[in-house]
Design an enzyme around this catalytic site. Sequence first.
Site, PDB file in Angstrom:
ATOM      1  N   LYS A 261       0.836  -1.215   0.000  1.00 22.89           N
ATOM      2  CA  LYS A 261       0.000   0.000   0.000  1.00 22.89           C
ATOM      3  C   LYS A 261       0.865   1.257   0.000  1.00 22.89           C
ATOM      4  O   LYS A 261       1.647   1.487   0.908  1.00 22.89           O
ATOM      5  CB  LYS A 261      -0.917  -0.007   1.230  1.00 22.89           C
ATOM      6  CG  LYS A 261      -1.685   1.312   1.438  1.00 22.89           C
ATOM      7  CD  LYS A 261      -2.625   1.235   2.649  1.00 22.89           C
ATOM      8  CE  LYS A 261      -3.244   2.598   2.966  1.00 22.89           C
ATOM      9  NZ  LYS A 261      -4.132   2.567   4.143  1.00 22.89           N
ATOM     10  N   ASP A 266      -2.542  10.125   3.921  1.00 23.75           N
ATOM     11  CA  ASP A 266      -3.947   9.748   4.097  1.00 23.75           C
ATOM     12  C   ASP A 266      -4.652  10.740   5.016  1.00 23.75           C
ATOM     13  O   ASP A 266      -4.533  10.651   6.242  1.00 23.75           O
ATOM     14  CB  ASP A 266      -4.032   8.322   4.664  1.00 23.75           C
ATOM     15  CG  ASP A 266      -5.478   7.847   4.819  1.00 23.75           C
ATOM     16  OD1 ASP A 266      -6.388   8.507   4.262  1.00 23.75           O
ATOM     17  OD2 ASP A 266      -5.686   6.808   5.478  1.00 23.75           O
ATOM     18  N   LYS A 273     -10.158  12.619   8.484  1.00 21.85           N
ATOM     19  CA  LYS A 273      -9.667  12.156   9.785  1.00 21.85           C
ATOM     20  C   LYS A 273      -9.617  13.325  10.763  1.00 21.85           C
ATOM     21  O   LYS A 273      -9.456  14.467  10.348  1.00 21.85           O
ATOM     22  CB  LYS A 273      -8.237  11.618   9.638  1.00 21.85           C
ATOM     23  CG  LYS A 273      -8.127  10.267   8.986  1.00 21.85           C
ATOM     24  CD  LYS A 273      -6.675   9.799   8.975  1.00 21.85           C
ATOM     25  CE  LYS A 273      -6.521   8.462   8.279  1.00 21.85           C
ATOM     26  NZ  LYS A 273      -7.227   7.359   8.951  1.00 21.85           N
ATOM     27  N   ASP A 343     -12.173   7.045   3.798  1.00 25.18           N
ATOM     28  CA  ASP A 343     -10.976   6.763   4.594  1.00 25.18           C
ATOM     29  C   ASP A 343     -10.593   5.277   4.531  1.00 25.18           C
ATOM     30  O   ASP A 343      -9.521   4.896   4.982  1.00 25.18           O
ATOM     31  CB  ASP A 343     -11.210   7.209   6.043  1.00 25.18           C
ATOM     32  CG  ASP A 343      -9.922   7.341   6.827  1.00 25.18           C
ATOM     33  OD1 ASP A 343      -8.838   7.305   6.203  1.00 25.18           O
ATOM     34  OD2 ASP A 343     -10.010   7.492   8.069  1.00 25.18           O
ATOM     35  N   GLU A 345      -9.467   3.703   2.082  1.00 26.47           N
ATOM     36  CA  GLU A 345      -8.934   3.861   0.725  1.00 26.47           C
ATOM     37  C   GLU A 345      -7.893   2.814   0.361  1.00 26.47           C
ATOM     38  O   GLU A 345      -7.736   2.461  -0.796  1.00 26.47           O
ATOM     39  CB  GLU A 345      -8.352   5.271   0.562  1.00 26.47           C
ATOM     40  CG  GLU A 345      -6.901   5.474   1.055  1.00 26.47           C
ATOM     41  CD  GLU A 345      -6.724   5.258   2.549  1.00 26.47           C
ATOM     42  OE1 GLU A 345      -7.723   5.346   3.288  1.00 26.47           O
ATOM     43  OE2 GLU A 345      -5.586   4.988   2.986  1.00 26.47           O
ATOM     44  N   ARG A 347      -7.659  -0.397   0.864  1.00 26.56           N
ATOM     45  CA  ARG A 347      -8.194  -1.622   0.258  1.00 26.56           C
ATOM     46  C   ARG A 347      -8.600  -1.403  -1.194  1.00 26.56           C
ATOM     47  O   ARG A 347      -8.587  -2.345  -1.988  1.00 26.56           O
ATOM     48  CB  ARG A 347      -9.363  -2.156   1.106  1.00 26.56           C
ATOM     49  CG  ARG A 347     -10.523  -1.202   1.224  1.00 26.56           C
ATOM     50  CD  ARG A 347     -11.464  -1.558   2.380  1.00 26.56           C
ATOM     51  NE  ARG A 347     -10.889  -1.199   3.684  1.00 26.56           N
ATOM     52  CZ  ARG A 347     -11.472  -1.446   4.860  1.00 26.56           C
ATOM     53  NH1 ARG A 347     -12.658  -2.055   4.908  1.00 26.56           N
ATOM     54  NH2 ARG A 347     -10.897  -1.092   5.977  1.00 26.56           N
TER      55      ARG A 347
HETATM   56  N1  BES Z   1      -4.264   4.340   6.933  1.00 24.12           N
HETATM   57  C1  BES Z   1      -5.401   4.045   7.720  1.00 24.12           C
HETATM   58  C2  BES Z   1      -5.129   2.993   8.798  1.00 24.12           C
HETATM   59  C3  BES Z   1      -4.155   3.396   9.882  1.00 24.12           C
HETATM   60  C4  BES Z   1      -4.632   3.882  11.082  1.00 24.12           C
HETATM   61  C5  BES Z   1      -2.792   3.241   9.708  1.00 24.12           C
HETATM   62  C6  BES Z   1      -3.747   4.221  12.089  1.00 24.12           C
HETATM   63  C7  BES Z   1      -1.915   3.591  10.702  1.00 24.12           C
HETATM   64  C8  BES Z   1      -2.383   4.071  11.904  1.00 24.12           C
HETATM   65  C9  BES Z   1      -6.534   3.509   6.832  1.00 24.12           C
HETATM   66  O1  BES Z   1      -6.566   4.031   5.547  1.00 24.12           O
HETATM   67  C10 BES Z   1      -7.818   3.887   7.487  1.00 24.12           C
HETATM   68  O2  BES Z   1      -8.078   5.047   7.586  1.00 24.12           O
HETATM   69  N2  BES Z   1      -8.584   2.884   7.895  1.00 24.12           N
HETATM   70  C11 BES Z   1      -9.833   3.127   8.512  1.00 24.12           C
HETATM   71  C12 BES Z   1     -10.830   2.138   7.971  1.00 24.12           C
HETATM   72  C13 BES Z   1     -12.239   2.399   8.433  1.00 24.12           C
HETATM   73  C14 BES Z   1     -12.770   3.655   7.793  1.00 24.12           C
HETATM   74  C15 BES Z   1     -13.079   1.206   8.080  1.00 24.12           C
HETATM   75  C16 BES Z   1      -9.653   2.928  10.013  1.00 24.12           C
HETATM   76  O3  BES Z   1      -8.970   1.992  10.406  1.00 24.12           O
HETATM   77  O4  BES Z   1     -10.158   3.745  10.775  1.00 24.12           O
HETATM   78 ZN    ZN Z   2      -4.785   4.688   4.779  1.00 23.94          ZN
HETATM   79 MN    MN Z   3      -7.637   5.857   5.451  1.00 21.71          MN
END
Ligand code: BES
Ligand code: ZN
Ligand code: MN
Length: 497
Positions: A261, A266, A273, A343, A345, A347
Site C-alpha cells: 500500500k 492519508d 480524519k 478513509d 482507501e 483496500r
Molecule cells: N491508513 C489508515 C489505517 C491506519 C490507522 C494506519 C492508524 C496507521 C495508523 C486507513 O486508511 C484507514 O483510515 N482505515 C480506517 C478504515 C475504516 C474507515 C473502516 C480505520 O482503520 O479507521
Molecule cells: Zn490509509
Molecule cells: Mn484511510
Amino acid sequence: MTTPKLALVDGSAAKLTVETLVIGTVEGPDGLELAPGTNEIAAAFDGNLTETLTLLGATGKAEEVVRLAASGSVRAEVLLAVGLGKRDQQEEIPGESVRRAAGVAARSMTGVSHAATTLSALDVSAAVQGTVMGSYAFTRYKSSPGDEPVGKMDFVVPDSKEDAAKSALKGATVIGEAVNNARDLINTPPNDLPPAAMADRASELGRQAGLEVEVLDADDLRKHGYGGILGVGEGSSRPPRLVRMRHKGPKNARKVALVGKGVTFDTGGISLKPAAGMDEMTSDMSGAAAVVATMVLAAKLNYPLDITATVPMAENMPSGTAYRPGDVLTMYSGKTVEVLNTDAEGRLILADAITRACEDEPEYLIEASTLTGAQLVALGKRTPGVMGSERFRDRVAELSRAVGEAGWAMPLPEELRGDLDSKLADIANVTGQRWGGMLVAGQFLSEFVAEDVAWAHIDVAGPAYNSNSPWGYTPKGGTGVPVRTMAAVLADIAERN
Ligand code: BES
Ligand code: ZN
Ligand code: MN
C-alpha cells in the site's frame, strides 16, 4: 542513510585498538553474567570485570548500556557493556536478543569513529543486522544533523576467513540496508513524496539494483481501467501511479508476487480524519516502501525466484475533485465497489494492484499495508496481523516471529463477508458495524485474490511506524517492518518451495 564500514576480524578482541569495544552481558539467575565471546576480554581486563560491571549497576537486562574505561591489556579505550536480557528455556541467547543489543549499542555510539563487538561470537547475522539497523539516522531535514553514526564496526568471529561468516556478513548487511531504505522512504515528508516522486525513487532504487521497472501514470491507469487507484487519487492535485518491478529468477523459477500500500498521505479524504495524529499518515506508504526495499534486496541477493512487485501509489485528499462517500467505483477486476467511507482507501488501491498481480499467475502473493486502525486495537504497536490462505498465513507469521518482526496469524471469519454487502454495487468498502475491522479489510481484499494463489495479507498499521522512543534497533519514525518478514518468506520459498 549511511551504513558504517563493516568488517569481520579474527578472535583476539583484547588486542583491537578501537575507541569502543562492545561486549554482551546476560541477566543470569544469580545476577550479571558475561556473554559467551568475552572470556579473552575478561582475562585481559585488570581486575574482575563481572564485579566491576555489577558495581557500576549493570544487571544484563535488555536495553541496558554501561560504559567503563578499559584497563589491563585491553587495547580499546572504552568498554561498552550492552544487556542481552535473559537466556531462553534452552539456556541459549535468542538471535533477536543479539540483534536488539547490537542495535542498542549502535544507537549509543554516535560520534564514535571506530568500534568493535564480540556480540558476533553469538550470532554474526544478528549482530550485523542490529548494527546496520541501529545506526540508522534520518537527518536530511536538519540544518545541523548532530553526531554521525558509528563510522566503522569490526565483528569479532572465530572464523572470519570462512565462507559462512562472509556470506552472513553480506546477507545481513543487504537486509539491514533494505530496512533502512524503506525507513528513508517512510520518513520523507509527504510534501516531498507525492506518488510521482515516490515512483521515481522506487524506479531509481530498482534500476540501480538491476530490476526491470515499469511506471503507469494516471493516463495509463485510465486507459486500463484502474478504478480503485484512480478513485482514491482523484482528490489530489498530484496524480496516482502504479509501479511494477520484476526480478527474474532462473528458468522454471517459482513465481511470487509482492504488493504494498502506497498512500503517500492519508487525510481520510471527504471522510476526513481528526487533526490529532494525522501527521503520522505520512507513513501510510510503509507497505509500498517495504515492497520496494524487498525487491532491491531480492535482486542484490539474487534469490532464485521470479518476483514481481505491484505497487499502487496515491494521495488521499479532500477537495472539489475528490471521490465521495456514496460513489461507486468500477475496479480493475470489473467488480463494482460502493464507497461508504473514503478513509477506507487502502483496500481500494490494493484491490486493483492484487488483481493485476494475479494476472501473472503467481504461486504466492504477499501483500503488506498500513490498512486499519483496528490492527492497533487488536494487536498493538509492535505485532503485525497476518491473514490470508491458512497454510501460507501460518508460514508467514512463523517466519515473521523467527526474524523478530512478531507477526501473528489472524482469521478471516466467513460471516464478515455478508457485512460488506452493498445495496447497489457488488461490494461495499466498509461494514455498518465497528467490530473486527482488521479482519473485514482482509475479507475485502480476499475478493480480489485469484483462486489457487497462496496469499498473505500483513497489516502493519502499528508496527510500521514508531511514534515513541527508540528501542533495540528500532528508531523513531519508519521502522521498515515487514521487510525482514518478506525477505525471510522469499528465502524460505527459494529453499523449500
Ligand atoms: N491508513 C489508515 C489505517 C491506519 C490507522 C494506519 C492508524 C496507521 C495508523 C486507513 O486508511 C484507514 O483510515 N482505515 C480506517 C478504515 C475504516 C474507515 C473502516 C480505520 O482503520 O479507521
Ligand atoms: Zn490509509
Ligand atoms: Mn484511510
